[in-house]
Motif scaffolding. Sequence first.
Motif, short mmCIF file in Angstrom:
data_model
loop_
_atom_site.label_atom_id
_atom_site.label_comp_id
_atom_site.label_asym_id
_atom_site.label_seq_id
_atom_site.Cartn_x
_atom_site.Cartn_y
_atom_site.Cartn_z
N GLU A 2 2.05 -6.13 17.18
CA GLU A 2 2.52 -6.93 16.06
C GLU A 2 3.98 -7.57 16.64
O GLU A 2 4.45 -8.49 16.09
CB GLU A 2 3.17 -5.61 15.05
CG GLU A 2 3.78 -6.33 13.82
CD GLU A 2 3.67 -5.36 12.72
OE1 GLU A 2 2.82 -4.51 12.66
OE2 GLU A 2 4.40 -5.82 11.68
N SER A 169 -5.94 -8.36 -4.60
CA SER A 169 -4.61 -8.71 -4.30
C SER A 169 -3.69 -8.36 -5.21
O SER A 169 -3.75 -8.16 -6.53
CB SER A 169 -4.47 -10.21 -3.98
OG SER A 169 -4.73 -10.99 -5.09
N THR A 177 -0.59 -10.37 -1.79
CA THR A 177 -0.86 -9.74 -0.83
C THR A 177 -2.25 -9.11 -1.04
O THR A 177 -2.47 -8.51 -2.03
CB THR A 177 0.22 -8.65 -0.31
OG1 THR A 177 1.37 -9.11 -0.36
CG2 THR A 177 -0.23 -7.65 0.69
N SER A 179 -5.39 -6.71 -1.15
CA SER A 179 -5.41 -5.19 -1.51
C SER A 179 -5.50 -4.39 -0.28
O SER A 179 -4.85 -3.09 -0.38
CB SER A 179 -6.34 -4.78 -2.76
OG SER A 179 -6.14 -5.62 -3.57
N GLU A 180 -6.47 -4.97 0.69
CA GLU A 180 -6.46 -3.91 1.83
C GLU A 180 -5.34 -3.82 2.54
O GLU A 180 -5.01 -2.85 3.34
CB GLU A 180 -7.67 -4.39 2.94
CG GLU A 180 -7.34 -5.93 3.34
CD GLU A 180 -8.04 -6.85 2.34
OE1 GLU A 180 -8.37 -8.04 2.89
OE2 GLU A 180 -8.32 -6.51 1.17
N GLN A 181 -4.33 -4.64 2.40
CA GLN A 181 -2.90 -4.39 3.03
C GLN A 181 -1.98 -3.65 2.18
O GLN A 181 -0.66 -3.77 2.45
CB GLN A 181 -2.55 -5.85 3.37
CG GLN A 181 -2.95 -6.46 4.64
CD GLN A 181 -2.60 -7.95 4.83
OE1 GLN A 181 -1.53 -8.22 4.46
NE2 GLN A 181 -3.51 -8.73 5.36
N ALA A 182 -2.18 -3.21 1.04
CA ALA A 182 -1.48 -2.58 0.08
C ALA A 182 -1.89 -1.27 -0.20
O ALA A 182 -2.92 -0.96 0.08
CB ALA A 182 -1.30 -3.43 -1.10
N ALA A 208 8.81 -5.12 2.28
CA ALA A 208 8.34 -4.96 3.64
C ALA A 208 9.19 -4.60 4.86
O ALA A 208 9.96 -3.70 4.81
CB ALA A 208 7.35 -6.11 3.97
N GLY A 232 2.29 -0.10 16.17
CA GLY A 232 2.47 -0.86 14.93
C GLY A 232 3.65 -0.54 13.95
O GLY A 232 4.57 0.39 14.84
N THR A 233 3.94 -1.02 13.17
CA THR A 233 5.31 -0.93 12.45
C THR A 233 5.63 0.51 12.11
O THR A 233 5.01 1.00 11.38
CB THR A 233 5.49 -1.82 10.98
OG1 THR A 233 4.89 -3.17 11.14
CG2 THR A 233 6.65 -1.55 10.58
#
Length: 255
Positions: A2, A169, A177, A179-182, A208, A232-233
């Motif tokens: 990242e 999203s 964004t 949905s799979e990232q939320a 974020a 990762g974050t």
Amino acid sequence: MEYAAKLETEVDPASRVVSREEWLEARKALLQQEKELTRQRDRVNAARLALPWVKVEKDYRFETSSGEKTLSDLFDGRSQLMIDHFMFHPDWDAGCEGCSFFADHIDGMLPHLNNHDVTLVAVSRAPIEKIEAYKRRMNWHFPWVSSFGSDFNYDFHVSFTKEELASGSVNYNFRQTPSEQAFDELPGLSAFYKNEKGEIFHTYSQYARGGEEALGALMILDHAPLGRNETGTLSFVKRKDEYVAKPAASSGCCH
């Protein structure tokens, strides 16, 4: 990875060792980038202060340990209010690890913020009973209220309904964004101002990774030899009472 500048920890540290003169030359070159970053941050801060404001018309209500309070009450006699959108779903038994990492920084800030006419309050959708229990577990003292049953989290785009997530999203960080990232809950920080008439204005929100500069521990790690050393974050972050104590390194003396 990242972060493009992330140190590859598999590299032998010895291969990075140079003379003091070579190090000083490289350090001075980096200093120029750091100075430009500082100047850019000043420009961004000025642009942030120049943003227009939006009047808050809705009567938001929150549950607190001392009863129901309005958004106006949360200012606690000050003109500025910062709200930490703390991820804590009503069904969870503990708050988000990353949000807890930020919360570990809050208590020490409060006297300075309050003296500067700023109140900071955490807001979560979890019922106040769960919030208070987790707050005791973490030994925190900052104000933390529940928006359970309120539109507040949804209006400020940090909580999402099942229907929103199912649509593909959600509106997060000022864009759609996937949905799979939320998740049901996401982090953020919002700012409000109250004038002498009692009118409230929404002045700013960030989401974020926008709040990283408020994480003092993260800023220190950015200056440590191996940086954040993450995959990762905030991948390394745990709740402060969940870290496993590591044995002290040997001093090399006889034992």
